[in-house]
Structures are given as C-alpha cells and as structure tokens.
Design a protein around this motif. Structure first.
Motif, PDB file in Angstrom:
ATOM      1  N   GLU A   1       1.735   6.736  -6.830  1.00  0.00           N
ATOM      2  CA  GLU A   1       0.683   7.680  -7.246  1.00  0.00           C
ATOM      3  C   GLU A   1       1.094   9.120  -6.956  1.00  0.00           C
ATOM      4  OE1 GLU A   1      -2.820   6.416  -5.228  1.00  0.00           O
ATOM      5  OE2 GLU A   1      -3.164   4.732  -6.580  1.00  0.00           O
ATOM      6  N   ARG A   2       1.841   9.316  -5.870  1.00  0.00           N
ATOM      7  CA  ARG A   2       2.277  10.655  -5.510  1.00  0.00           C
ATOM      8  C   ARG A   2       3.308  11.170  -6.527  1.00  0.00           C
ATOM      9  NH1 ARG A   2       6.252  12.117  -1.668  1.00  0.00           N
ATOM     10  NH2 ARG A   2       6.425   9.920  -1.223  1.00  0.00           N
TER      11      ARG A   2
ATOM     12  N   LEU B   1       0.830  -1.206   0.000  1.00  0.00           N
ATOM     13  CA  LEU B   1       0.000   0.000   0.000  1.00  0.00           C
ATOM     14  C   LEU B   1       0.867   1.260   0.000  1.00  0.00           C
ATOM     15  CD1 LEU B   1      -2.828  -0.959   2.495  1.00  0.00           C
ATOM     16  CD2 LEU B   1      -3.071  -0.511   0.058  1.00  0.00           C
ATOM     17  N   ARG B   2       1.946   1.241   0.776  1.00  0.00           N
ATOM     18  CA  ARG B   2       2.835   2.407   0.813  1.00  0.00           C
ATOM     19  C   ARG B   2       3.507   2.626  -0.534  1.00  0.00           C
ATOM     20  NH1 ARG B   2       5.963   2.225   6.635  1.00  0.00           N
ATOM     21  NH2 ARG B   2       4.131   2.660   7.895  1.00  0.00           N
TER      22      ARG B   2
ATOM     23  N   LYS C   1       2.340   1.737  -3.441  1.00  0.00           N
ATOM     24  CA  LYS C   1       1.303   2.213  -4.360  1.00  0.00           C
ATOM     25  C   LYS C   1       1.040   3.702  -4.137  1.00  0.00           C
ATOM     26  CE  LYS C   1      -3.395   1.240  -5.858  1.00  0.00           C
ATOM     27  NZ  LYS C   1      -4.611   0.472  -5.592  1.00  0.00           N
ATOM     28  N   ALA C   2       0.984   4.108  -2.868  1.00  0.00           N
ATOM     29  CA  ALA C   2       0.750   5.513  -2.557  1.00  0.00           C
ATOM     30  C   ALA C   2       1.930   6.368  -3.034  1.00  0.00           C
ATOM     31  CB  ALA C   2       0.540   5.693  -1.055  1.00  0.00           C
ATOM     32  N   ASP C   3       3.148   5.886  -2.859  1.00  0.00           N
ATOM     33  CA  ASP C   3       4.322   6.629  -3.328  1.00  0.00           C
ATOM     34  C   ASP C   3       4.335   6.746  -4.840  1.00  0.00           C
ATOM     35  OD1 ASP C   3       5.182   7.018  -0.765  1.00  0.00           O
ATOM     36  OD2 ASP C   3       6.709   5.431  -0.811  1.00  0.00           O
TER      37      ASP C   3
END
Length: 53
Positions: free
Chosen positions: A50-51, A43-44, A46-48
């Motif tokens: 997307e950021r 999840l981290r 994926k979030a990175d």
C-alpha cells in the motif's frame, strides 16, 4: 503388607502421560507462534504494498 501407592503401581502410565502432555503443549505453542509470524509477515507485506502504490 503395606498397600502400594497409585504412582508406584502406575508409574509408566504417569510418565507416558506427562511426556505426551509436554509434547502436545510444545507442538501447539509452535503452531501458534508460526501462525502469528505468518500473519505478521502478511500484514507487513500488505502495508509495504500500500505504501508503494
């Protein structure tokens, strides 16, 4: 003669069962924690990703 208790007659089975129960429960907890950490890392990442986009 006094009859023996169940534990005195079957102490080896009781000790083996306790050992296996503890072993299996700690193994299952390790698997659950490893899975939770992997999903959190995914999840981290994926979030990175997307950021950065």
């Amino acid at each position: 003669m006094k009859p023996q208790s169940w534990l005195r007659r079957n102490w080896l089975w009781a000790a083996g069962g306790a050992f296996l129960t503890i072993h299996m429960s700690t193994w299952l907890m390790q698997r659950a924690m490893k899975s939770a950490v992997r999903s959190e890392v995914a999840l981290r990442q994926k979030a990175d990703d997307e950021r950065l986009d």
